[in-house]
Design a protein around this motif. Structure first.
Motif, PDB file in Angstrom:
ATOM      1  N   UNK A  63     -39.139 -12.968 -93.604  1.00  0.00           N
ATOM      2  CA  UNK A  63     -39.718 -14.264 -93.230  1.00  0.00           C
ATOM      3  C   UNK A  63     -38.731 -15.082 -92.408  1.00  0.00           C
ATOM      4  N   UNK A  64     -37.457 -15.037 -92.796  1.00  0.00           N
ATOM      5  CA  UNK A  64     -36.432 -15.773 -92.050  1.00  0.00           C
ATOM      6  C   UNK A  64     -36.297 -15.215 -90.639  1.00  0.00           C
ATOM      7  N   UNK A  65     -36.374 -13.896 -90.490  1.00  0.00           N
ATOM      8  CA  UNK A  65     -36.267 -13.302 -89.156  1.00  0.00           C
ATOM      9  C   UNK A  65     -37.481 -13.649 -88.307  1.00  0.00           C
ATOM     10  N   UNK A  66     -38.648 -13.731 -88.931  1.00  0.00           N
ATOM     11  CA  UNK A  66     -39.843 -14.146 -88.194  1.00  0.00           C
ATOM     12  C   UNK A  66     -39.690 -15.583 -87.703  1.00  0.00           C
ATOM     13  N   UNK A  67     -39.183 -16.451 -88.589  1.00  0.00           N
ATOM     14  CA  UNK A  67     -38.956 -17.844 -88.193  1.00  0.00           C
ATOM     15  C   UNK A  67     -37.906 -17.933 -87.091  1.00  0.00           C
ATOM     16  N   UNK A  68     -36.914 -17.062 -87.154  1.00  0.00           N
ATOM     17  CA  UNK A  68     -35.868 -17.003 -86.141  1.00  0.00           C
ATOM     18  C   UNK A  68     -36.468 -16.663 -84.780  1.00  0.00           C
ATOM     19  N   UNK A  69     -37.319 -15.640 -84.750  1.00  0.00           N
ATOM     20  CA  UNK A  69     -37.954 -15.228 -83.500  1.00  0.00           C
ATOM     21  C   UNK A  69     -38.853 -16.328 -82.938  1.00  0.00           C
ATOM     22  N   UNK A  70     -39.590 -16.987 -83.819  1.00  0.00           N
ATOM     23  CA  UNK A  70     -40.483 -18.064 -83.375  1.00  0.00           C
ATOM     24  C   UNK A  70     -39.692 -19.236 -82.807  1.00  0.00           C
ATOM     25  N   UNK A  71     -38.567 -19.538 -83.440  1.00  0.00           N
ATOM     26  CA  UNK A  71     -37.732 -20.633 -82.951  1.00  0.00           C
ATOM     27  C   UNK A  71     -37.150 -20.305 -81.579  1.00  0.00           C
ATOM     28  N   UNK A  72     -36.743 -19.059 -81.381  1.00  0.00           N
ATOM     29  CA  UNK A  72     -36.229 -18.656 -80.076  1.00  0.00           C
ATOM     30  C   UNK A  72     -37.310 -18.760 -79.013  1.00  0.00           C
ATOM     31  N   UNK A  73     -38.530 -18.344 -79.355  1.00  0.00           N
ATOM     32  CA  UNK A  73     -39.636 -18.444 -78.399  1.00  0.00           C
ATOM     33  C   UNK A  73     -39.887 -19.894 -77.993  1.00  0.00           C
ATOM     34  N   UNK A  74     -39.706 -20.804 -78.966  1.00  0.00           N
ATOM     35  CA  UNK A  74     -39.960 -22.223 -78.718  1.00  0.00           C
ATOM     36  C   UNK A  74     -38.740 -22.943 -78.147  1.00  0.00           C
ATOM     37  N   UNK A  75     -37.647 -22.195 -77.904  1.00  0.00           N
ATOM     38  CA  UNK A  75     -36.390 -22.798 -77.444  1.00  0.00           C
ATOM     39  C   UNK A  75     -35.893 -23.856 -78.433  1.00  0.00           C
ATOM     40  N   UNK A  76     -36.153 -23.627 -79.713  1.00  0.00           N
ATOM     41  CA  UNK A  76     -35.740 -24.534 -80.781  1.00  0.00           C
ATOM     42  C   UNK A  76     -34.396 -24.044 -81.325  1.00  0.00           C
ATOM     43  N   UNK A  77     -33.310 -24.548 -80.746  1.00  0.00           N
ATOM     44  CA  UNK A  77     -31.977 -24.073 -81.113  1.00  0.00           C
ATOM     45  C   UNK A  77     -31.674 -24.362 -82.580  1.00  0.00           C
ATOM     46  N   UNK A  78     -31.948 -25.591 -83.023  1.00  0.00           N
ATOM     47  CA  UNK A  78     -31.663 -25.947 -84.411  1.00  0.00           C
ATOM     48  C   UNK A  78     -32.467 -25.079 -85.376  1.00  0.00           C
ATOM     49  N   UNK A  79     -33.736 -24.847 -85.037  1.00  0.00           N
ATOM     50  CA  UNK A  79     -34.564 -24.007 -85.885  1.00  0.00           C
ATOM     51  C   UNK A  79     -34.054 -22.578 -85.942  1.00  0.00           C
ATOM     52  N   UNK A  80     -33.569 -22.056 -84.809  1.00  0.00           N
ATOM     53  CA  UNK A  80     -33.027 -20.703 -84.772  1.00  0.00           C
ATOM     54  C   UNK A  80     -31.785 -20.587 -85.646  1.00  0.00           C
ATOM     55  N   UNK A  81     -30.924 -21.580 -85.577  1.00  0.00           N
ATOM     56  CA  UNK A  81     -29.714 -21.547 -86.393  1.00  0.00           C
ATOM     57  C   UNK A  81     -30.035 -21.658 -87.874  1.00  0.00           C
ATOM     58  N   UNK A  82     -30.994 -22.507 -88.219  1.00  0.00           N
ATOM     59  CA  UNK A  82     -31.392 -22.626 -89.634  1.00  0.00           C
ATOM     60  C   UNK A  82     -31.962 -21.303 -90.143  1.00  0.00           C
ATOM     61  N   UNK A  83     -32.804 -20.668 -89.331  1.00  0.00           N
ATOM     62  CA  UNK A  83     -33.402 -19.407 -89.746  1.00  0.00           C
ATOM     63  C   UNK A  83     -32.349 -18.310 -89.854  1.00  0.00           C
TER      64      UNK A  83
END
Length: 214
Positions: free
Chosen positions: A114-134
């Motif tokens: 689930x964390x890796x899925x959130x990581x991928x979604x954050x990268x797609x959205x250019x959400x740097x903070x979200x990617x780091x949290x995931x």
């Protein structure tokens, strides 16, 4: 100091440290910014003592420095120090996975997925903070499973310095390489290959230096 207000946890010491650390890592407090006690007291809503304790921790972590006449400021981003921190983080996460891989439950593996899925979604959205949290959430599973009480504190001493530099990595499509690396780590954990998972984790944490060197 035009920063957003922050909520306060039970510990004022931890509140001051976390708020200042996050502001430095995310760029809200830029390199060279002066850290004045009176301004920090107003922003954080705490007394000078927890602020000074937080600044001492941040100085040990390489995020803050004290210059002449006791002027305290945000430290410049030193790539050599960040890469040194990266190697330490890689070794610590490798240890966590080596000790924790065989202790991972099906729920733990689902949490990592689930964390890796959130990581991928954050990268797609250019959400740097979200990617780091995931990314943090992904690797935290093995740290927890290792049951090593020293690892969280040791990682906290090096990870913020590294995260300042990693923001550049996750701002580009290069960060997608970590999605596949995470999936491989999960596969090896599922197969009971603790040594292979540990090696994959180490390689995952060592990718930043190669990316920035290109």
């Amino acid at each position: 100091m035009p920063l957003a207000s922050v909520s306060r946890p039970a510990s004022m010491r931890e509140h001051a440290y976390t708020a200042l650390r996050d502001a430095i890592v995310t760029g809200g407090l830029e390199p060279g910014a002066r850290l004045r006690d009176a301004e920090l007291e107003e922003w954080l809503g705490v007394s000078r003592t927890p602020i000074r304790e937080a600044i001492a921790r941040l100085e040990q972590a390489g995020l803050v420095r004290t210059r002449r006449a006791k002027a305290t400021e945000v430290a410049p981003l030193d790539e050599r120090e960040a890469f040194a921190a990266q190697r330490i983080a890689a070794a610590l996460h490798e240890l966590a996975m080596r000790d924790g891989a065989l202790q991972l439950t099906s729920e733990d593996l689902s949490e990592m997925t689930s964390a890796n899925r959130a990581f991928a979604e954050a990268l797609d959205a250019r959400d740097v903070d979200g990617a780091l949290r995931a990314d943090d959430a992904f690797h935290a599973v093995a740290v927890r499973a290792s049951a090593n009480p020293l690892l969280p504190g040791l990682l906290e001493s090096v990870t913020p310095l590294l995260r300042r530099l990693e923001r550049a990595r996750f701002g580009s499509l290069d960060g997608r390489n970590s999605v596949a690396a995470h999936a491989e780590i999960i596969r090896r954990c599922s197969a009971g290959d603790a040594a292979g998972a540990a090696e994959a984790v180490r390689e995952n944490w060592l990718t930043l230096e190669r990316l920035l060197a290109r």
